[in-house]
Motif scaffolding. Sequence first.
Motif, short mmCIF file in Angstrom:
data_model
loop_
_atom_site.label_atom_id
_atom_site.label_comp_id
_atom_site.label_asym_id
_atom_site.label_seq_id
_atom_site.Cartn_x
_atom_site.Cartn_y
_atom_site.Cartn_z
N GLU A 65 -1.60 -45.97 27.71
CA GLU A 65 -0.49 -45.81 26.76
C GLU A 65 0.83 -45.68 27.52
O GLU A 65 0.88 -45.16 28.63
CB GLU A 65 -0.69 -44.59 25.87
CG GLU A 65 -0.76 -43.26 26.60
CD GLU A 65 -1.04 -42.08 25.66
OE1 GLU A 65 -0.20 -41.82 24.78
OE2 GLU A 65 -2.10 -41.44 25.82
N VAL A 66 1.89 -46.18 26.90
CA VAL A 66 3.21 -45.98 27.49
C VAL A 66 3.44 -44.48 27.63
O VAL A 66 3.09 -43.68 26.75
CB VAL A 66 4.32 -46.65 26.64
CG1 VAL A 66 4.16 -48.16 26.68
CG2 VAL A 66 4.33 -46.15 25.20
N SER A 67 4.04 -44.08 28.73
CA SER A 67 4.06 -42.66 29.07
C SER A 67 5.23 -42.35 30.00
O SER A 67 6.08 -43.21 30.26
CB SER A 67 2.73 -42.27 29.71
OG SER A 67 2.29 -43.23 30.65
N LEU A 68 5.25 -41.12 30.50
CA LEU A 68 6.34 -40.65 31.34
C LEU A 68 5.77 -40.04 32.61
O LEU A 68 4.68 -39.47 32.60
CB LEU A 68 7.17 -39.59 30.60
CG LEU A 68 7.65 -39.95 29.19
CD1 LEU A 68 8.31 -38.74 28.53
CD2 LEU A 68 8.61 -41.13 29.22
N VAL A 69 6.52 -40.14 33.70
CA VAL A 69 6.14 -39.51 34.95
C VAL A 69 7.29 -38.64 35.44
O VAL A 69 8.46 -39.07 35.40
CB VAL A 69 5.72 -40.55 36.02
CG1 VAL A 69 6.84 -41.54 36.32
CG2 VAL A 69 5.26 -39.86 37.31
N ILE A 70 6.98 -37.41 35.82
CA ILE A 70 8.01 -36.47 36.25
C ILE A 70 8.56 -36.90 37.61
O ILE A 70 7.81 -37.16 38.54
CB ILE A 70 7.43 -35.04 36.36
CG1 ILE A 70 6.80 -34.61 35.02
CG2 ILE A 70 8.51 -34.06 36.79
CD1 ILE A 70 7.72 -34.59 33.86
N SER A 71 9.89 -36.96 37.71
CA SER A 71 10.53 -37.36 38.96
C SER A 71 11.23 -36.20 39.67
O SER A 71 11.47 -36.25 40.88
CB SER A 71 11.55 -38.47 38.70
OG SER A 71 12.55 -38.05 37.77
N ARG A 72 11.54 -35.13 38.93
CA ARG A 72 12.20 -33.97 39.54
C ARG A 72 12.12 -32.79 38.59
O ARG A 72 12.21 -32.96 37.37
CB ARG A 72 13.67 -34.30 39.85
CG ARG A 72 14.44 -33.18 40.56
CD ARG A 72 15.77 -33.71 41.10
NE ARG A 72 16.65 -34.21 40.06
CZ ARG A 72 17.53 -33.45 39.39
NH1 ARG A 72 17.62 -32.15 39.67
NH2 ARG A 72 18.31 -33.97 38.47
N VAL A 73 11.95 -31.59 39.11
CA VAL A 73 11.95 -30.38 38.30
C VAL A 73 12.89 -29.37 38.96
O VAL A 73 12.79 -29.10 40.15
CB VAL A 73 10.54 -29.76 38.20
CG1 VAL A 73 10.54 -28.56 37.23
CG2 VAL A 73 9.52 -30.80 37.75
N ASP A 74 13.83 -28.81 38.16
CA ASP A 74 14.76 -27.83 38.76
C ASP A 74 14.24 -26.41 38.55
O ASP A 74 13.19 -26.18 37.93
CB ASP A 74 16.18 -28.01 38.23
CG ASP A 74 16.34 -27.67 36.75
OD1 ASP A 74 15.49 -26.93 36.20
OD2 ASP A 74 17.33 -28.11 36.14
#
Length: 337
Positions: A65-74
Amino acid sequence: MSLAKLLINLSNAFGPVGYEDEVHSVIREAIGPFVDETYTDEIGNLIAVKKGSGKRIGVFTHVDEVSLVISRVDERGFARFEELGGVDPKVLISQKVKIRSRDGKERSGVIGMLAPHLQKRETRGEVPSFDELFIDASINPDYEKIGVGDLAVVDILAFEMNGKVAGKALDDRACAAISIETARELSKYSTTPTVYFVFTTREEVGAIGAKGAAEALEIDLGVAMDVTHHDKENDVELGKGPALTVGGPNIHKKYFELLDKHAKDNEIKVQYDFSSGRTGTDADNVQIAGTGVPTLLLSLPEMFMHTPVEVVQVSDVAGTARLLAGFFISLKGAEEQ
């Protein structure tokens, strides 16, 4: 299990691009009684085998499924992200998401953006880009355990309404349900061809899984299934059966004629879609596998593709399975070449 319930279970499963294990579990349980073997290949496709004689047929449906991947967390628990597959930022605003981290735990978040009061007047009407969106994961007491590379999908539960099912990822898990139902239909026959139901990985980022499976299985015929847009102007609508892709250079002409004739002879409702070249589906890679594979494409009408509320008609799923099972049984030998 009813078809509607199967669609709901498939939709609700967590299965970002390349991480479809949870979806595989749902499929294995549902298709297991109707096939002889299931296994996962080296690239991550789930393959269910209905052993028979004669032709070797591959049925390809993607389950990522189309989705998201985390690139940075503050330090506040705000996560930036990139898309996996064709995600429209407009459909993400204010959505709840579930994040699965590398420690195996699932955490929640909401997608936020700069409040209207704080935006500049001249940009208030613009659609925000991915650079302007973020996942607020600070609601989790252990949000610091969310890291770069963790995956997220929109957190919404599918539901049934008036013969339809709405939910995320029905592109293309509704077609996975067709494969499962086709296997069930084939189990009624004493003699069948050998059918490989291939639940492919990573279609949303280039149909990566399909080509390797088609080559390894050495099939005589490939049938790819995906969704297509409900579009009254182009005479493709929910409730009127699958759309058979016709025209263009990539669809095998003789097999199309046989499939179309089988539908007409058995009074099974079908519609017609066209493709002038590449289809943007697994069919593109199946047909060029090895020395070439005769390939068909069936499309399931769907509303609101690549949104959290994709809609399909349950009767279209059932009708497509009846069409495929009967068509496969009708293929006898070399006359189809």
